[in-house]
Write a protein that holds these residues in place. Structure first.
Motif, mmCIF file in Angstrom:
data_model
loop_
_atom_site.group_PDB
_atom_site.id
_atom_site.type_symbol
_atom_site.label_atom_id
_atom_site.label_comp_id
_atom_site.label_asym_id
_atom_site.label_seq_id
_atom_site.Cartn_x
_atom_site.Cartn_y
_atom_site.Cartn_z
ATOM 1 N N ALA B 62 0.837 -1.207 0.000
ATOM 2 C CA ALA B 62 0.000 0.000 0.000
ATOM 3 C C ALA B 62 0.873 1.259 0.000
ATOM 4 O O ALA B 62 0.583 2.242 -0.702
ATOM 5 C CB ALA B 62 -0.937 0.002 1.205
ATOM 6 N N GLU B 63 1.956 1.208 0.752
ATOM 7 C CA GLU B 63 2.842 2.372 0.796
ATOM 8 C C GLU B 63 3.566 2.570 -0.542
ATOM 9 O O GLU B 63 3.720 3.696 -1.024
ATOM 10 C CB GLU B 63 3.857 2.231 1.936
ATOM 11 N N VAL B 64 3.994 1.443 -1.126
ATOM 12 C CA VAL B 64 4.654 1.531 -2.442
ATOM 13 C C VAL B 64 3.694 2.148 -3.456
ATOM 14 O O VAL B 64 4.058 3.065 -4.215
ATOM 15 C CB VAL B 64 5.126 0.132 -2.921
ATOM 16 N N VAL B 65 2.445 1.675 -3.444
ATOM 17 C CA VAL B 65 1.447 2.207 -4.383
ATOM 18 C C VAL B 65 1.289 3.718 -4.174
ATOM 19 O O VAL B 65 1.343 4.498 -5.137
ATOM 20 C CB VAL B 65 0.087 1.498 -4.205
ATOM 21 N N ALA B 66 1.136 4.123 -2.928
ATOM 22 C CA ALA B 66 0.925 5.549 -2.647
ATOM 23 C C ALA B 66 2.105 6.378 -3.157
ATOM 24 O O ALA B 66 1.916 7.423 -3.799
ATOM 25 C CB ALA B 66 0.737 5.756 -1.139
ATOM 26 N N ARG B 67 3.294 5.883 -2.926
ATOM 27 C CA ARG B 67 4.470 6.680 -3.304
ATOM 28 C C ARG B 67 4.690 6.722 -4.812
ATOM 29 O O ARG B 67 5.078 7.762 -5.342
ATOM 30 C CB ARG B 67 5.707 6.168 -2.559
ATOM 31 N N VAL B 68 4.465 5.611 -5.501
ATOM 32 C CA VAL B 68 4.680 5.673 -6.953
ATOM 33 C C VAL B 68 3.558 6.445 -7.649
ATOM 34 O O VAL B 68 3.797 7.111 -8.664
ATOM 35 C CB VAL B 68 4.901 4.271 -7.592
ATOM 36 N N LEU B 69 2.345 6.373 -7.099
ATOM 37 C CA LEU B 69 1.262 7.194 -7.668
ATOM 38 C C LEU B 69 1.619 8.672 -7.573
ATOM 39 O O LEU B 69 1.329 9.454 -8.484
ATOM 40 C CB LEU B 69 -0.053 6.944 -6.921
ATOM 41 N N GLU B 70 2.273 9.022 -6.491
ATOM 42 C CA GLU B 70 2.584 10.435 -6.256
ATOM 43 C C GLU B 70 3.782 10.902 -7.079
ATOM 44 O O GLU B 70 3.834 12.045 -7.527
ATOM 45 C CB GLU B 70 2.892 10.618 -4.760
ATOM 46 N N THR B 71 4.759 9.987 -7.259
ATOM 47 C CA THR B 71 6.043 10.434 -7.805
ATOM 48 C C THR B 71 6.305 10.045 -9.266
ATOM 49 O O THR B 71 7.228 10.557 -9.870
ATOM 50 C CB THR B 71 7.207 9.873 -6.954
ATOM 51 N N ILE B 72 5.511 9.108 -9.822
ATOM 52 C CA ILE B 72 5.801 8.680 -11.200
ATOM 53 C C ILE B 72 4.586 8.931 -12.078
ATOM 54 O O ILE B 72 3.737 8.051 -12.269
ATOM 55 C CB ILE B 72 6.199 7.185 -11.256
ATOM 56 N N PRO B 73 4.473 10.116 -12.628
ATOM 57 C CA PRO B 73 3.296 10.426 -13.444
ATOM 58 C C PRO B 73 3.283 9.580 -14.720
ATOM 59 O O PRO B 73 4.328 9.258 -15.280
ATOM 60 C CB PRO B 73 3.473 11.910 -13.783
ATOM 61 N N GLY B 74 2.100 9.181 -15.126
ATOM 62 C CA GLY B 74 1.963 8.455 -16.396
ATOM 63 C C GLY B 74 2.103 6.949 -16.271
ATOM 64 O O GLY B 74 1.819 6.227 -17.220
#
Lengths: 308, 308
Positions: B62-74
């Motif tokens: 869940a934390e990985v998902v939150a962070r990549v959603l925030e930091t890797i657009p597209g």
């Protein structure tokens, strides 16, 4: 494809050992070749008639030939010869079939054979003339090296490969193997080059000699099968490479190739468990040599589904 | 095939890490996923919403998902969920796509998922009903495990695979990946099963998830391409396997798959040199993990010939 026979020529004792770090004794070579034949391999390239200083690992080829001719009935004993002198030595040693390397690319031809592709064609004519004058018929399989790419020259065009094969066919060779010496071929290219070469020279195009440098060896074999190729060179444990082809890595792995063929419903006459025995013979003789292969690593599946 | 796009979903952060011997930190996962995205991978399966005690390596999904959603657009952020609870957690975490494993074979289904294939279909219906009732549309890709063979049950028939896929399609899944979980498929089988499945369920059949256990991973990808498959899962460095599929080995190697596709003239949007950078990020985080792949080992050829 059910039941169609695919012919495999094991080239480990030549292509595999020529760059091995350690030298296999003559006794071990004969024992290894016997174990390969016991697995069902009917054609084995047992060595190379080159000057001993060039490839010391294969300096005992004449003795290996003599011993396997005497002790392994039914085996087609093949040896490589790079020139007329080597062909004469191979003929006199009593081999059943001679493989002769030529290169499509200028760079590999000069580095590996010290002549141009045009000079190779002329040499092949001389060789075929000499062989025709001998009492015993010994067929020649020409190996068209770098037929799909070259680590020295880069791109090799289909037209270059076809032109060399036409020259070889005109010189009268019995068979041609298209060799992906450095392992740069991809499946679509295999199909294109096979179809163009067959169109030019017909059934003199015999088979494929593939390397797995970039992971496409087995996929390229399947591509060859799909355009009618029914003969392959391969190497137990994926030994091999080419001392004059920088970056080249091992041959396609006999164990994996046979497994794939049998899975797809082709017949090879080769028993995989006995190939694994032959692998043990090899490993015992060359314990420092890295052995490759996915089937030996994973083991044979308890059941595997053959194609209908 | 010139210019046709092939979609690759990198499953390393999930399928690769779930059986890794060492645990990757959340920071390292985010950095690795960023490096994969920087190489051009547009879809990445970043983790699994399973109970932490089952796969502790993926407890931070869940934390990985939150962070990549925030930091890797597209980036299309995909996660695996084995049941409704997992799907709800994945949905609430904000993933773009959910993969759900089911098994064709009874043996693998019970060992891996603790339910029968029929129970999986019923569960899938429940999941799809729940998802349809949510405000946000999140597509489901069902992974049909052991679609080509099972190391527990042995042979899996085409009819078994087609029947499961029909059940999944009826339940309303958006896409199906046929998964060769244990790596037993051969190229002729790939074609047969793909064609039969497509005939039954049409374009819901989306792609192939291949393993290289017996050396046929890349050849099987080519077979898929030849019958119209344009989507594959793969794993950087060929990590992965399945904890509940004895004998399974790594996924098909992303680097080798992309190289083969680009060589054959397909477009992937992925830059191989940057994949090699992502490999360094992986290796730095998990120095003890064995990394696979022929292209990384051999290096990119100075030039390589693309198909016309």
């Amino acid at each position: 494809m059910s039941g169609e026979f695919v012919s495999i020529c094991e080239v480990g004792p030549r292509d595999g050992l020529q760059i091995a770090k350690t030298r296999m004794t003559t006794d071990d070579k004969v024992a290894w070749i016997a174990s390969l034949a016991a697995a069902g391999l009917k054609e084995i390239e047992v060595g190379s008639f080159v000057p001993p200083r060039v490839i010391p690992q294969l300096a005992d080829t004449a003795e290996v030939v003599a011993r396997v001719l005497e002790t392994i009935p039914g085996l087609t004993v093949q040896a490589l010869a790079p020139n007329l002198r080597g062909v004469q030595n191979a003929y006199n040693a009593g081999v059943h079939k001679i493989s002769i390397p030529v290169s499509v690319s200028e760079g590999h031809s000069k580095a590996n054979l010290n002549r141009t592709p045009a000079q190779s064609i002329a040499m092949m004519q001389e060789i075929m003339d000499w062989l025709k004058a001998q009492p015993r018929k010994v067929p020649v399989v020409a190996g068209a090296s770098t037929a799909f790419g070259c680590s020295i020259d880069g791109v090799v065009t289909t037209a270059q490969t076809v032109a060399l094969c036409e020259g070889l066919a005109t010189a009268g060779v019995d068979q041609i193997m298209l060799a992906d010496t450095v392992g740069y071929a991809h499946p679509a290219q295999i199909k294109e080059v096979v179809l163009a070469t067959r169109e030019a020279i017909g059934p003199v195009l015999y088979g494929l000699h593939l390397h797995d440098t970039l992971g496409m060896g087995i996929a390229n074999a399947v591509a060859g099968l799909e355009v009618g190729i029914r003969a392959f060179d391969s190497c137990l444990a994926g030994l091999g490479g080419c001392p004059y082809a920088p970056g080249a890595s091992g041959n396609v792995v006999t164990e994996d190739l046979v497994f794939m063929l049998e899975s797809m419903g082709f017949r090879t006459g080769i028993e995989i468990p006995k190939l694994l025995d032959a692998r043990k013979v090899l490993q015992a003789s060359l314990p420092a040599e890295p052995l490759h292969g996915q089937v030996p690593r994973a083991g044979l599946p308890p059941t595997f589904r053959k194609a209908a």
